[in-house]
Design an enzyme around this catalytic site. Sequence first.
Site, PDB file in Angstrom:
ATOM      1  N   ASP A  26      -8.445   3.926 -41.001  1.00 22.09           N
ATOM      2  CA  ASP A  26      -9.458   2.952 -40.603  1.00 22.09           C
ATOM      3  C   ASP A  26      -8.945   1.954 -39.579  1.00 22.09           C
ATOM      4  O   ASP A  26      -9.707   1.101 -39.117  1.00 22.09           O
ATOM      5  CB  ASP A  26     -10.023   2.218 -41.831  1.00 22.09           C
ATOM      6  CG  ASP A  26      -8.947   1.700 -42.771  1.00 22.09           C
ATOM      7  OD1 ASP A  26      -7.900   2.351 -42.894  1.00 22.09           O
ATOM      8  OD2 ASP A  26      -9.159   0.655 -43.401  1.00 22.09           O
ATOM      9  N   HIS A 210       3.594  -0.807 -49.699  1.00 25.40           N
ATOM     10  CA  HIS A 210       3.695  -1.887 -48.724  1.00 25.40           C
ATOM     11  C   HIS A 210       4.491  -3.036 -49.356  1.00 25.40           C
ATOM     12  O   HIS A 210       4.085  -3.589 -50.379  1.00 25.40           O
ATOM     13  CB  HIS A 210       2.304  -2.423 -48.365  1.00 25.40           C
ATOM     14  CG  HIS A 210       1.575  -1.639 -47.331  1.00 25.40           C
ATOM     15  ND1 HIS A 210       0.992  -0.420 -47.583  1.00 25.40           N
ATOM     16  CD2 HIS A 210       1.313  -1.917 -46.017  1.00 25.40           C
ATOM     17  CE1 HIS A 210       0.394   0.020 -46.486  1.00 25.40           C
ATOM     18  NE2 HIS A 210       0.577  -0.863 -45.520  1.00 25.40           N
ATOM     19  N   GLU A 213       6.653  -7.344 -45.923  1.00 22.66           N
ATOM     20  CA  GLU A 213       6.005  -7.672 -44.653  1.00 22.66           C
ATOM     21  C   GLU A 213       5.580  -9.134 -44.674  1.00 22.66           C
ATOM     22  O   GLU A 213       6.098  -9.952 -43.915  1.00 22.66           O
ATOM     23  CB  GLU A 213       4.806  -6.757 -44.407  1.00 22.66           C
ATOM     24  CG  GLU A 213       4.093  -7.022 -43.087  1.00 22.66           C
ATOM     25  CD  GLU A 213       2.812  -6.204 -42.944  1.00 22.66           C
ATOM     26  OE1 GLU A 213       2.356  -6.068 -41.794  1.00 22.66           O
ATOM     27  OE2 GLU A 213       2.267  -5.735 -43.960  1.00 22.66           O
ATOM     28  N   ASP A 297       1.145   2.028 -37.530  1.00 21.75           N
ATOM     29  CA  ASP A 297       0.384   1.216 -38.480  1.00 21.75           C
ATOM     30  C   ASP A 297      -1.120   1.343 -38.238  1.00 21.75           C
ATOM     31  O   ASP A 297      -1.837   1.925 -39.056  1.00 21.75           O
ATOM     32  CB  ASP A 297       0.824  -0.239 -38.445  1.00 21.75           C
ATOM     33  CG  ASP A 297       0.453  -1.005 -39.705  1.00 21.75           C
ATOM     34  OD1 ASP A 297       0.027  -0.362 -40.683  1.00 21.75           O
ATOM     35  OD2 ASP A 297       0.605  -2.235 -39.728  1.00 21.75           O
TER      36      ASP A 297
END
EC number: 3.5.4.4
Length: 358
Positions: A26, A210, A213, A297
Amino acid sequence: MTSTVTSLSPDTIARLPKAVLHDHLDGGLRPATLVELAASVGHRLPTTDPAELAAWYVEAAGSGDLVRYIGTFEHTLAVMQHREGLLRTAEEYVLDLAADGVVYGEVRYAPELMVRGGLTLNEVVEAVQEGLATGMAKAAADGTPVRVGTLLCGMRMFDRTREIADLAVAYRDAGVVGFDIAGAEDGFPPADHLAAFAHLRSESVPFTIHAGEAHGLPSIHQAVQTCGALRIGHGVRITDDIADGRMGRLASWIRDRRIALEMCPTSNLQTGAAASIATHPITELRRLGFRVTVNTDNRLVSGTSMTREMSLLVDEAGWTLDDLRAVTVDALESAFIPLAEREALIADVVLPAYAAHA
């Protein structure tokens, strides 16, 4: 960086085989496709000019704020709530990878964010897999074959991660190769989703998380030591455990056990996780022996491609052909597909192509 004698222009890099492990479906729509699909579903965009829309995404995402960065996905998700939108975006995703020289990719997305139009979770997964399969068939027919596996994401700030983990297990032999949790990192620790990770381990489904970050070492530690992640999405903040080249226990653990870091240089600049390409931790971490990988990404949101990411590292961080080959091999060695497939891609596709450019 090791030295090599070759001209690494963007055209040369574009022809090199690549592998991408961290890329969101997306976040990678073609601007023109987003405009067309938005018109078909009645969704209002910031602009209906594809070039202006592409520029808007890069500007909005470059705020240095991960929450605002994530907010740009409102528009792409709006056009991915029906079968037609999912089929088209998945097919074009594969064709865009092939055009970028990617020979292996793992694409991730959150099915739970794509059910507002009435699709079930299963229907979302099946539509995406159908679109990917169509794209792979077309790419192969065009002489640019690319293998794409799927990672299903649970959203860490919601409560459906165990349900999405069940979905990953159910489609493990139908194109889904693993699992991830995504979304706002700070305040939503990986350990909140232990039931999902325990289930995945019991079913032998690999997963990445994840971490590192927008939050620091505790997030990375939980992802690896508490949850059992085989890879880390981004992991930029592992540098907090390194001082003057000396590593703490967590950094040593990740390096010594070859836990891959899925690093995304341009995205990390946009979210404020790194200050510049020249000083991005990926170069120092590679020098220290970490298994680092280069990733896009979100190609629309970051206005990037694998060719661009590699070119930036060459131009601004002094990377060489040897470095690009090494991170490509590292990515394939860390891919969530069977060993024989990884070895074949390395031996038959990647190494001969890089040798030809040496």
